[in-house]
Design an enzyme around this catalytic site. Structure first.
Site, short mmCIF file in Angstrom:
data_model
loop_
_atom_site.label_atom_id
_atom_site.label_comp_id
_atom_site.label_asym_id
_atom_site.label_seq_id
_atom_site.Cartn_x
_atom_site.Cartn_y
_atom_site.Cartn_z
N TYR A 41 0.86 -1.35 -0.38
CA TYR A 41 0.23 -0.33 0.24
C TYR A 41 0.61 1.29 -0.02
CZ TYR A 41 -4.27 -2.83 1.17
OH TYR A 41 -5.19 -3.78 1.38
N GLY B 208 -16.38 -0.34 -3.26
CA GLY B 208 -15.52 1.47 -4.18
C GLY B 208 -16.22 2.47 -3.91
N PRO C 65 -16.65 -3.23 1.26
CA PRO C 65 -17.68 -3.48 1.32
C PRO C 65 -18.44 -2.42 1.17
CG PRO C 65 -16.33 -2.11 3.27
CD PRO C 65 -15.92 -2.31 2.45
N LEU C 66 -18.28 -1.55 0.34
CA LEU C 66 -18.94 -0.25 -0.36
C LEU C 66 -18.72 -0.45 -1.55
CD1 LEU C 66 -18.56 2.56 2.13
CD2 LEU C 66 -20.40 0.87 1.93
N LEU D 38 -19.77 2.64 -4.51
CA LEU D 38 -20.87 2.69 -5.13
C LEU D 38 -21.77 1.95 -4.83
CD1 LEU D 38 -19.89 0.86 -8.82
CD2 LEU D 38 -19.78 3.37 -8.34
N LEU D 39 -21.37 1.70 -3.12
CA LEU D 39 -22.96 1.82 -2.52
C LEU D 39 -22.99 2.74 -1.15
CD1 LEU D 39 -22.13 -2.44 -2.19
CD2 LEU D 39 -23.87 -1.20 -3.73
N GLY D 40 -22.10 3.37 -1.35
CA GLY D 40 -22.24 4.70 -0.59
C GLY D 40 -23.20 5.92 -0.64
N GLY D 41 -23.76 6.08 -2.14
CA GLY D 41 -24.59 7.34 -2.31
C GLY D 41 -24.44 7.86 -3.26
#
Length: 324
Positions: free
Chosen positions: A53, A215, A212-213, A217-220
């Site tokens: 990272y 990248g 969990p989102l 996309l599931l965060g609004g």
């Protein structure tokens, strides 16, 4: 914070872990330190990183940021479960990556130096190595455990049968084997339900879902009208276009429930059997604070079925998912 054992081990970790992939490339060091301070204050004790990272090949930038934070207050070290990874290329020379005993040993020593600690609580094999026999990799990992440089071993990005091979080879050596597996798992990506999750549950391996989102996309993303963070990357942009209608329906469903989409996505993961702790990857402290609120969300059976209808999984574990 709620806590659970990591797989079959006696190690206790928070139900949400702190992912640090953004530290360095997207989050400057002072802000990264602020996020880690907040995580510690909120009871988060699983801090997850990797030697690769930080974007710059071989530099281990993210590990250095964490090491600097630990050095500011040595008392912090015993308050966290420090997890890093080994496999990725850390240079251009032939043995600068993968899972040879040569690289595993050197990579661990380098991570210890960058993290400014004398031991790694959870050393995760970041990917399978099709060129190195498991006997060699386990020999190196067992030695690091015997030396006190590593406490537990985990895996990441393994298929179900890879987990079985890793565990069985460990049994032949009379060693515990992996206690965790870190895989991509979210409402949009549920492939692990076929074989990885069943293997984890059978062997007592704790699943640590990353992304969990999906990248962001599931965060609004649809509600905002634009993607930000990782969701703004070209690959995620294409997926947003591909899944636009489904994500829009999901955001409306969350709005009707009166809850932020990101928190619902995390809460859904926390309801899945075999999941120990989704890994949050905040760029700013606010995202961590908002994510932790998912611990308070309880989804009933009807709501879980509605989410299954919006984001169908593979149909259960293999082989029932695709056979009679």
């Amino acid at each position: 914070m709620k806590y659970a054992n990591l797989g079959r081990s006696g190690l206790v970790v928070g139900r949400l872990g702190l992912g640090t992939m953004n530290f360095g490339p997207h989050t400057p060091e002072p802000e990264a330190h602020a996020i880690m301070n907040l995580a510690l204050d909120k009871g988060v004790n699983l801090f997850d990183t990797a030697n690769t990272y930080g974007a710059q090949l071989g530099e281990g930038i993210t590990e250095q940021i964490i090491g600097n934070w630990l050095a500011e207050d040595p008392a912090r070290r015993d308050q966290i479960v420090l997890a890093t990874k080994v496999y990725g290329m850390m240079g251009l020379k032939p043995n600068a990556g993968r899972l040879s005993a040569f690289h595993v040993r050197k990579a661990c020593e380098d991570s210890l130096r960058r993290l400014r600690t004398d031991h790694i609580d959870l050393l995760q094999v970041h990917h399978i190595d099709r060129t190195t026999p498991w006997e060699e990799t386990w020999q190196a990992l067992d030695l690091l455990v015997a030396q006190g440089k590593v406490t537990y071993v985990g895996t990441s990005n393994f298929a179900g049968w890879h987990l079985a091979r890793a565990q069985e080879h460990a049994r032949q050596r009379n060693t515990p084997g992996p206690v965790s597996e870190q895989s991509v798992y979210n409402l949009l990506e549920r492939t692990v339900e076929l074989e990885v999750l069943p293997a984890c549950r059978d062997y007592g391996i704790g699943l640590l879902p990353y992304s969990p989102l999906h990248g962001g996309l599931l965060g609004g993303a649809v509600r905002r009208g634009t993607a930000d963070g990782r969701a703004a990357e070209p690959k995620s942009g294409k997926q947003l276009k591909r899944h636009h209608d489904r994500i829009a329906a999901y955001e409306k469903w969350c709005a009707d429930l009166g809850l932020p989409p990101a928190q619902v996505a995390l809460a859904w993961l926390l309801h899945q059997p075999g999941v120990t702790a989704p890994i949050l990857g905040p760029r700013v402290a606010e995202q961590l604070d908002q994510g932790l609120a998912a611990l308070k969300i309880s989804l009933d059976r009807g709501q879980l079925k509605e989410l299954d209808a919006l984001f169908p999984g593979p149909g259960g574990p293999a082989p029932e998912a695709y056979s009679w």
